[in-house]
Design a protein around this motif. Structure first.
Motif, PDB file in Angstrom:
ATOM      1  N   GLY A 132       0.793  -1.221   0.000  1.00  0.00           N
ATOM      2  CA  GLY A 132       0.000   0.000   0.000  1.00  0.00           C
ATOM      3  C   GLY A 132       0.826   1.271   0.000  1.00  0.00           C
ATOM      4  O   GLY A 132       0.465   2.258  -0.647  1.00  0.00           O
ATOM      5  N   SER A 133       1.967   1.283   0.709  1.00  0.00           N
ATOM      6  CA  SER A 133       2.751   2.512   0.763  1.00  0.00           C
ATOM      7  C   SER A 133       3.451   2.765  -0.575  1.00  0.00           C
ATOM      8  O   SER A 133       3.771   3.900  -0.905  1.00  0.00           O
ATOM      9  N   SER A 134       3.660   1.706  -1.365  1.00  0.00           N
ATOM     10  CA  SER A 134       4.288   1.882  -2.683  1.00  0.00           C
ATOM     11  C   SER A 134       3.308   2.445  -3.712  1.00  0.00           C
ATOM     12  O   SER A 134       3.722   2.911  -4.770  1.00  0.00           O
ATOM     13  N   ALA A 181       0.655   4.667  -2.812  1.00  0.00           N
ATOM     14  CA  ALA A 181      -0.161   5.527  -1.953  1.00  0.00           C
ATOM     15  C   ALA A 181      -0.888   6.631  -2.712  1.00  0.00           C
ATOM     16  O   ALA A 181      -1.956   7.080  -2.305  1.00  0.00           O
ATOM     17  N   SER A 240       3.150   7.860  -6.769  1.00  0.00           N
ATOM     18  CA  SER A 240       3.755   6.575  -6.396  1.00  0.00           C
ATOM     19  C   SER A 240       3.389   5.504  -7.414  1.00  0.00           C
ATOM     20  O   SER A 240       4.220   4.657  -7.764  1.00  0.00           O
ATOM     21  N   GLY A 262      -2.333   3.230  -0.056  1.00  0.00           N
ATOM     22  CA  GLY A 262      -2.123   3.848   1.257  1.00  0.00           C
ATOM     23  C   GLY A 262      -3.188   3.563   2.299  1.00  0.00           C
ATOM     24  O   GLY A 262      -3.306   2.446   2.797  1.00  0.00           O
ATOM     25  N   ASP A 263      -3.987   4.589   2.613  1.00  0.00           N
ATOM     26  CA  ASP A 263      -4.951   4.483   3.708  1.00  0.00           C
ATOM     27  C   ASP A 263      -6.321   3.984   3.258  1.00  0.00           C
ATOM     28  O   ASP A 263      -7.271   4.010   4.055  1.00  0.00           O
ATOM     29  N   THR A 320       9.306  -3.364  -0.714  1.00  0.00           N
ATOM     30  CA  THR A 320       8.973  -2.768   0.574  1.00  0.00           C
ATOM     31  C   THR A 320       9.729  -1.451   0.705  1.00  0.00           C
ATOM     32  O   THR A 320      10.355  -1.000  -0.259  1.00  0.00           O
ATOM     33  N   ASP A 321       9.628  -0.799   1.860  1.00  0.00           N
ATOM     34  CA  ASP A 321      10.285   0.495   1.984  1.00  0.00           C
ATOM     35  C   ASP A 321      11.655   0.392   2.659  1.00  0.00           C
ATOM     36  O   ASP A 321      12.269   1.398   2.978  1.00  0.00           O
TER      37      ASP A 321
END
Lengths: 425, 425
Positions: free
Chosen positions: B10-12, B14, B18, B44-45, B173-174
């Motif tokens: 999700g963060s990749s 967002a 991205s 993301g969220d 991943t981050d």
């Protein structure tokens, strides 16, 4: 006990509170003893938000991907509505277009329904569940998700109602029903109790925004009774069926000649001046217009001048199609040999609609008389069996609508009950 | 030319920017000559936002509806990513879990994959398309949408990689990969080049958050090579395979004894004091704990006192399970006849993990020595073939991790190349 299909649009499910309100509405219908199938649109601005996201990623989203993206909106609203109904103690389950058996062709973004196989919905209803179905979407033969385009959720509701042999398809909206004219322009406009599919089609085509043409056409083909009503009140709305005749014979006697006055400010007019009046030239012109993908509405050709052998051709089309169509005609100047082409986006169109005018001569004369008395010039005229449309200056349109509304005794001074009788069914 | 499955969390993905970055990454892999299948999480969220919406509608969402709701998130991100890749001139199509053939059981919210039938994905890849698949979701035998629960997208990626016989499953991943310890606690922690599934399972179970247990188990069962790497750089990450032996024989000689030090601060400890040391009492205790749905980790039972015939039993469990489990034990006080029950949520757990410790005696002694030298008291001990875990005071945990990391020569002063050799594959 009836089987009721209820359709709620995006503004009715805009947020959690609205969804809870819709849930209460659905539960009322269910606990009154009806079987209920609900069709929902995406919440409020969801679809626009998703389109906006797509635009930030690409200028030309592939149609298939855009459809998958947009259908997420209805999946969200349908699941939330099912939750809200369960919360009120009534069993409810949500179904995607695919699960509900909405089968379409493969034209992403504007798919047509090719069949409805509502096995799961029938089973859910048989089990005493309220079935919530995602509007606007189906699945094609590739098992890919499609969207139905404009008016898609209304069409989903009507198609399901037809396949389920529902007793009524209720279309919930933010107004009380269909009116004899737009109440923002004609404050004395009256709610219509009953109207035919045909008249509704003319109303919808002529700019009344409440019901989508396509859904009405589908309802007419399958004889699905529509009930257009407010999601904010429980009072009767407008019934759309194949006849305005109610249960009581005497009501038929009083069926109105005119159902309403529609108006449309979104059209433009192209006039091609000095076209040689020889066979084939008009056909050539409209081939060029069709190639530009314009949706032509009215066409008027003047009598040609004996002296010059030239004629003028005017037609109206959506303003959004205007510039491209104009360019196409200008590019074909050598071919069409016209003297000049003009574009006018300051027109308004008024349409008088009523199944009763079939058997009542003199409606046109009365219409033209009313406009003349109001000092309004008519630029174009077109008619169908149940409609007369005229083009005026855009700035005259509001006055024209009010004058015609009054001239045909549509104002609310008269009691609805006397004119229409009954309270639906 | 290899078949690569890439998973982006999700963060990749967002936001639109991205997603465009991920698209470029995918296109690089594709244009390097590989076939590519991508698995994406929700943006993301999104999932939290949807859960929040559900909470505003009901306190107890039906699991089936919650699953339909949540899966909308991946549908949005997958369609947007497909658009972004097409925008870069590479053909891409998105597929839902159902379309990708991810078949699950019917446990909504935590479904298990029962089969993968990736016909459409195979066809897409065969046609030269990049296939984008929604993570976290599948379809059950009822044709209903299910979610796979925690770690669902990693598991989707591994399951697809297994079914497609992919050469590698890349988990983006981050961070740069797996480390010998959490770099926030041990600044000298070193990135691990290669590690076995078994060790990774112990790392994941012991609180390393990067890879989900379930996905690693799936990868081990089907022998899917995992490559955990950063979405922000192109450098090699950590390879997770069935052996740390690389291509060169001599590297095997240098395979490390210890892979890393994990820590976990999320556990609590319950101690039941003065339990009668008779057969059946311990079994009864853990029946009660199991009925409270607690996931027990370590258990220690003291030698009973000859004089009193009483013993103490301690066990650790997730803090979130603590209060309910405590209440269940208190409710069974008459049954268990204990003197007292205590709850302690101020504990920390340190685990030393390494496949090499199997053949190296003395690892425990070295660990206890290091902790003792650092002045840290050990409260509980448990071991497996490739892991030793100890419980300490929570406040001592950071110091303990650093001491152990140094004692086992894991700090970065040594060159990675010497210890691990190779740069993956």
């Amino acid at each position: 006990m009836a089987l009721v299909v209820q359709k709620f649009g995006g503004s009715s499910v805009a947020d959690a509170e609205s969804i809870k309100r819709v849930a209460r509405r659905v539960v009322e219908t269910r606990t009154a003893g009806n079987d209920v199938v609900v069709v929902v649109s995406a919440m409020g601005d969801t679809t626009d938000d998703l389109l906006d996201l797509a635009a930030r990623v690409t200028d030309e989203p592939p149609a298939r991907e855009l459809d998958i993206l947009l259908t997420a909106g209805e999946r969200i609203s349908m699941a939330l509505l099912a939750m809200a109904i369960n919360e009120l103690g009534v069993k409810a389950r949500s179904y995607t277009g695919q699960q509900a058996g909405l089968r379409t062709d493969t034209r992403y973004g504007r798919a047509s329904i090719v069949g409805v196989v509502p096995e799961r919905i029938n089973r859910a209803v048989g089990d005493g569940q309220v079935a919530i179905v995602a509007g606007f979407q189906g699945v094609n033969e590739l098992n890919d998700v499609t969207t139905l385009g404009r008016g898609g959720s209304d069409t989903t509701a009507v198609a399901l109602a037809a396949a389920l042999h529902a007793d009524v398809c209720e279309i919930y909206t933010d107004v009380d029903g269909l009116f004899t004219a737009d109440p923002r322009i004609v404050p004395s406009a009256r709610q219509i109790s009953r109207i035919t599919y045909e008249e509704t089609l003319e109303l919808a085509a002529q700019g009344a925004k409440i019901l989508h043409l396509r859904a009405v056409e589908y309802a007419r083909r399958y004889g699905v009774p529509l009930h257009v009503r407010s999601s904010f009140s429980t009072k009767e709305g407008t019934w759309v069926t194949d006849t305005t005749v109610g249960d009581q014979e005497e009501e038929a006697m009083e069926a109105p000649i005119i159902s309403g006055v529609a108006h449309d400010r979104s059209q433009g007019k192209i006039t091609v001046v000095g076209v040689p009046d020889v066979p084939g030239i008009a056909a050539r012109l409209f081939e060029i217009v069709a190639a530009a993908d314009a949706n032509i509405d009215m066409i008027v050709q003047n009598v040609s001048s004996q002296a010059t052998g030239l004629t003028d051709i005017s037609f109206t089309l959506p303003e959004s199609d205007g510039p491209a169509t104009l360019r196409a005609i200008e590019a074909a100047a050598d071919d069409l040999q016209y003297a000049e082409v003009r574009y006018d986006d300051q027109i308004g169109k008024l349409s008088l609609i009523g199944a009763g005018m079939r058997s009542h001569p003199g409606v046109s004369a009365q219409l033209f008389g009313a406009l003349s008395a109001a000092g309004i010039n008519i630029e174009m005229i077109s008619t169908s069996e149940i409609r007369i449309s005229v083009v005026t200056r855009a700035e005259d349109l509001d006055v024209a609508v009010r004058a015609v509304h009054t001239a045909f005794d549509l104002d609310t001074e008269e009691s609805e009950a006397v004119v229409y009788g009954g309270t639906g069914r």
